[in-house]
Motif scaffolding. Structure first.
Motif, PDB file in Angstrom:
ATOM      1  N   ASP A 130       4.318  21.896  -0.925  1.00  0.00           N
ATOM      2  CA  ASP A 130       5.178  22.842  -0.198  1.00  0.00           C
ATOM      3  C   ASP A 130       6.195  23.492  -1.138  1.00  0.00           C
ATOM      4  O   ASP A 130       6.407  24.706  -1.103  1.00  0.00           O
ATOM      5  CB  ASP A 130       5.902  22.146   0.962  1.00  0.00           C
ATOM      6  CG  ASP A 130       4.957  21.728   2.080  1.00  0.00           C
ATOM      7  OD1 ASP A 130       3.796  22.198   2.107  1.00  0.00           O
ATOM      8  OD2 ASP A 130       5.384  20.919   2.925  1.00  0.00           O
ATOM      9  N   THR A 131       6.824  22.675  -1.976  1.00  0.00           N
ATOM     10  CA  THR A 131       7.822  23.192  -2.918  1.00  0.00           C
ATOM     11  C   THR A 131       7.175  24.112  -3.951  1.00  0.00           C
ATOM     12  O   THR A 131       7.683  25.195  -4.247  1.00  0.00           O
ATOM     13  CB  THR A 131       8.557  22.033  -3.624  1.00  0.00           C
ATOM     14  OG1 THR A 131       9.152  21.202  -2.624  1.00  0.00           O
ATOM     15  CG2 THR A 131       9.633  22.541  -4.568  1.00  0.00           C
ATOM     16  N   ALA A 132       6.038  23.705  -4.490  1.00  0.00           N
ATOM     17  CA  ALA A 132       5.327  24.527  -5.474  1.00  0.00           C
ATOM     18  C   ALA A 132       4.898  25.855  -4.847  1.00  0.00           C
ATOM     19  O   ALA A 132       5.015  26.920  -5.478  1.00  0.00           O
ATOM     20  CB  ALA A 132       4.119  23.774  -6.029  1.00  0.00           C
ATOM     21  N   HIS A 134      -1.396  24.513  -8.786  1.00  0.00           N
ATOM     22  CA  HIS A 134      -2.079  23.229  -8.986  1.00  0.00           C
ATOM     23  C   HIS A 134      -1.064  22.102  -8.822  1.00  0.00           C
ATOM     24  O   HIS A 134      -0.111  22.014  -9.608  1.00  0.00           O
ATOM     25  CB  HIS A 134      -2.704  23.177 -10.382  1.00  0.00           C
ATOM     26  CG  HIS A 134      -3.459  24.423 -10.735  1.00  0.00           C
ATOM     27  ND1 HIS A 134      -4.750  24.661 -10.324  1.00  0.00           N
ATOM     28  CD2 HIS A 134      -3.086  25.526 -11.443  1.00  0.00           C
ATOM     29  CE1 HIS A 134      -5.141  25.847 -10.770  1.00  0.00           C
ATOM     30  NE2 HIS A 134      -4.142  26.384 -11.444  1.00  0.00           N
ATOM     31  N   VAL A 135      -1.261  21.276  -7.813  1.00  0.00           N
ATOM     32  CA  VAL A 135      -0.444  20.074  -7.627  1.00  0.00           C
ATOM     33  C   VAL A 135      -1.397  18.914  -7.833  1.00  0.00           C
ATOM     34  O   VAL A 135      -2.361  18.743  -7.086  1.00  0.00           O
ATOM     35  CB  VAL A 135       0.221  20.035  -6.237  1.00  0.00           C
ATOM     36  CG1 VAL A 135       0.970  18.727  -6.038  1.00  0.00           C
ATOM     37  CG2 VAL A 135       1.161  21.232  -6.063  1.00  0.00           C
ATOM     38  N   GLU A 136      -1.142  18.157  -8.874  1.00  0.00           N
ATOM     39  CA  GLU A 136      -2.084  17.123  -9.306  1.00  0.00           C
ATOM     40  C   GLU A 136      -1.414  15.754  -9.339  1.00  0.00           C
ATOM     41  O   GLU A 136      -0.201  15.639  -9.519  1.00  0.00           O
ATOM     42  CB  GLU A 136      -2.615  17.451 -10.704  1.00  0.00           C
ATOM     43  CG  GLU A 136      -3.253  18.819 -10.835  1.00  0.00           C
ATOM     44  CD  GLU A 136      -4.580  18.949 -10.126  1.00  0.00           C
ATOM     45  OE1 GLU A 136      -5.236  17.912  -9.906  1.00  0.00           O
ATOM     46  OE2 GLU A 136      -4.964  20.082  -9.803  1.00  0.00           O
ATOM     47  N   LEU A 137      -2.238  14.747  -9.228  1.00  0.00           N
ATOM     48  CA  LEU A 137      -1.816  13.359  -9.346  1.00  0.00           C
ATOM     49  C   LEU A 137      -2.385  12.836 -10.659  1.00  0.00           C
ATOM     50  O   LEU A 137      -3.582  12.949 -10.901  1.00  0.00           O
ATOM     51  CB  LEU A 137      -2.376  12.564  -8.159  1.00  0.00           C
ATOM     52  CG  LEU A 137      -1.923  11.134  -7.961  1.00  0.00           C
ATOM     53  CD1 LEU A 137      -0.430  11.086  -7.660  1.00  0.00           C
ATOM     54  CD2 LEU A 137      -2.696  10.505  -6.808  1.00  0.00           C
ATOM     55  N   LYS A 161       2.299  16.217  -0.434  1.00  0.00           N
ATOM     56  CA  LYS A 161       2.512  17.306   0.511  1.00  0.00           C
ATOM     57  C   LYS A 161       3.849  18.002   0.243  1.00  0.00           C
ATOM     58  O   LYS A 161       3.924  19.232   0.223  1.00  0.00           O
ATOM     59  CB  LYS A 161       2.472  16.805   1.957  1.00  0.00           C
ATOM     60  CG  LYS A 161       2.629  17.957   2.948  1.00  0.00           C
ATOM     61  CD  LYS A 161       2.802  17.497   4.366  1.00  0.00           C
ATOM     62  CE  LYS A 161       2.982  18.625   5.347  1.00  0.00           C
ATOM     63  NZ  LYS A 161       3.713  19.782   4.900  1.00  0.00           N
ATOM     64  N   GLN A 162       4.885  17.213   0.020  1.00  0.00           N
ATOM     65  CA  GLN A 162       6.202  17.791  -0.271  1.00  0.00           C
ATOM     66  C   GLN A 162       6.151  18.614  -1.563  1.00  0.00           C
ATOM     67  O   GLN A 162       6.704  19.709  -1.631  1.00  0.00           O
ATOM     68  CB  GLN A 162       7.247  16.681  -0.389  1.00  0.00           C
ATOM     69  CG  GLN A 162       8.645  17.192  -0.627  1.00  0.00           C
ATOM     70  CD  GLN A 162       9.665  16.069  -0.724  1.00  0.00           C
ATOM     71  OE1 GLN A 162       9.321  14.904  -0.895  1.00  0.00           O
ATOM     72  NE2 GLN A 162      10.922  16.415  -0.620  1.00  0.00           N
ATOM     73  N   ASP A 207       0.860  -1.177   0.000  1.00  0.00           N
ATOM     74  CA  ASP A 207       0.000   0.000   0.000  1.00  0.00           C
ATOM     75  C   ASP A 207       0.900   1.231   0.000  1.00  0.00           C
ATOM     76  O   ASP A 207       1.686   1.437   0.916  1.00  0.00           O
ATOM     77  CB  ASP A 207      -0.898  -0.018   1.239  1.00  0.00           C
ATOM     78  CG  ASP A 207      -1.855   1.150   1.275  1.00  0.00           C
ATOM     79  OD1 ASP A 207      -1.907   1.922   0.292  1.00  0.00           O
ATOM     80  OD2 ASP A 207      -2.564   1.298   2.288  1.00  0.00           O
ATOM     81  N   VAL A 208       0.797   2.034  -1.032  1.00  0.00           N
ATOM     82  CA  VAL A 208       1.661   3.202  -1.164  1.00  0.00           C
ATOM     83  C   VAL A 208       0.906   4.499  -0.889  1.00  0.00           C
ATOM     84  O   VAL A 208       1.400   5.581  -1.202  1.00  0.00           O
ATOM     85  CB  VAL A 208       2.311   3.246  -2.570  1.00  0.00           C
ATOM     86  CG1 VAL A 208       3.271   2.086  -2.748  1.00  0.00           C
ATOM     87  CG2 VAL A 208       1.256   3.280  -3.658  1.00  0.00           C
ATOM     88  N   THR A 209      -0.267   4.396  -0.276  1.00  0.00           N
ATOM     89  CA  THR A 209      -1.099   5.564  -0.016  1.00  0.00           C
ATOM     90  C   THR A 209      -0.365   6.611   0.812  1.00  0.00           C
ATOM     91  O   THR A 209      -0.374   7.801   0.477  1.00  0.00           O
ATOM     92  CB  THR A 209      -2.406   5.156   0.692  1.00  0.00           C
ATOM     93  OG1 THR A 209      -3.050   4.149  -0.086  1.00  0.00           O
ATOM     94  CG2 THR A 209      -3.336   6.338   0.870  1.00  0.00           C
ATOM     95  N   ASP A 210       0.263   6.176   1.909  1.00  0.00           N
ATOM     96  CA  ASP A 210       0.976   7.126   2.774  1.00  0.00           C
ATOM     97  C   ASP A 210       2.155   7.756   2.044  1.00  0.00           C
ATOM     98  O   ASP A 210       2.397   8.961   2.162  1.00  0.00           O
ATOM     99  CB  ASP A 210       1.467   6.448   4.053  1.00  0.00           C
ATOM    100  CG  ASP A 210       0.320   6.100   4.998  1.00  0.00           C
ATOM    101  OD1 ASP A 210      -0.770   6.684   4.851  1.00  0.00           O
ATOM    102  OD2 ASP A 210       0.524   5.245   5.878  1.00  0.00           O
ATOM    103  N   LEU A 211       2.876   6.952   1.281  1.00  0.00           N
ATOM    104  CA  LEU A 211       4.004   7.466   0.507  1.00  0.00           C
ATOM    105  C   LEU A 211       3.526   8.488  -0.518  1.00  0.00           C
ATOM    106  O   LEU A 211       4.098   9.571  -0.662  1.00  0.00           O
ATOM    107  CB  LEU A 211       4.750   6.318  -0.180  1.00  0.00           C
ATOM    108  CG  LEU A 211       5.930   6.701  -1.074  1.00  0.00           C
ATOM    109  CD1 LEU A 211       6.988   7.464  -0.286  1.00  0.00           C
ATOM    110  CD2 LEU A 211       6.542   5.450  -1.691  1.00  0.00           C
TER     111      LEU A 211
END
Length: 148
Positions: A70-72, A87-90, A66-67, A56-60
């Motif tokens: 913050d950078t954006a 806009h930070v998108e997945l 989040k990182q 499960d990579v949800t937390d990662l």
């Protein structure tokens, strides 16, 4: 003569070269009315590593988002880009950038272009991949990469 570009979407990879890309985009608007939007896209780990990720990579993924946010936000602050324009998108990098450009009715997409190998070559391919699907102009900013 005023710039034909009123709404510019700047795609950054949150690396040190992002400042060069943002600087060029800000220069295009310099002295003209218009707005900058900043986008950073994180490819889902399942896409990057295949759907058969054995954990499960949800937390990662949440930590990466989040990182990146913050950078954006830090880069946006340097260029007085309002929080609503960040806009930070997945998602799929090229598709997400193009979708956001369409949603914003952007006049121009600005993206960095690398000429190196490895990861930089992959990121450079994003710039080339945007052109065929874009409904607006695309500016590929050749970024300098300095060796440490």
């Amino acid at each position: 003569m005023t710039s034909p570009y009123r709404r510019i979407l700047v795609a950054i990879d949150c690396s040190d070269e992002s400042a060069q890309v943002l600087s060029r985009a800000a220069g295009v608007l310099s002295g003209n009315d218009g707005e900058l939007h900043l986008i950073h896209v994180i490819e889902p780990l399942a896409l990057a590593y295949g759907a058969d990720v054995p954990m499960d990579v949800t937390d990662l993924q949440s930590g990466l988002m989040k990182q990146a946010r913050d950078t954006a936000d830090t880069y946006a602050g340097r260029y007085q880009i309002p929080a609503d324009n960040v806009h930070v998108e997945l998602g799929s990098i090229e598709k997400t950038i193009l979708d956001q450009a369409d949603k914003l009715d952007a006049d121009l997409i600005v993206v960095g272009s690398h000429t190196r190998s490895g990861l930089a070559l992959l990121l450079g391919s994003t710039a080339r991949g945007l052109v065929p699907g874009a409904h607006c102009d695309v500016l590929a900013v050749k970024v300098d990469q300095k060796s440490s």
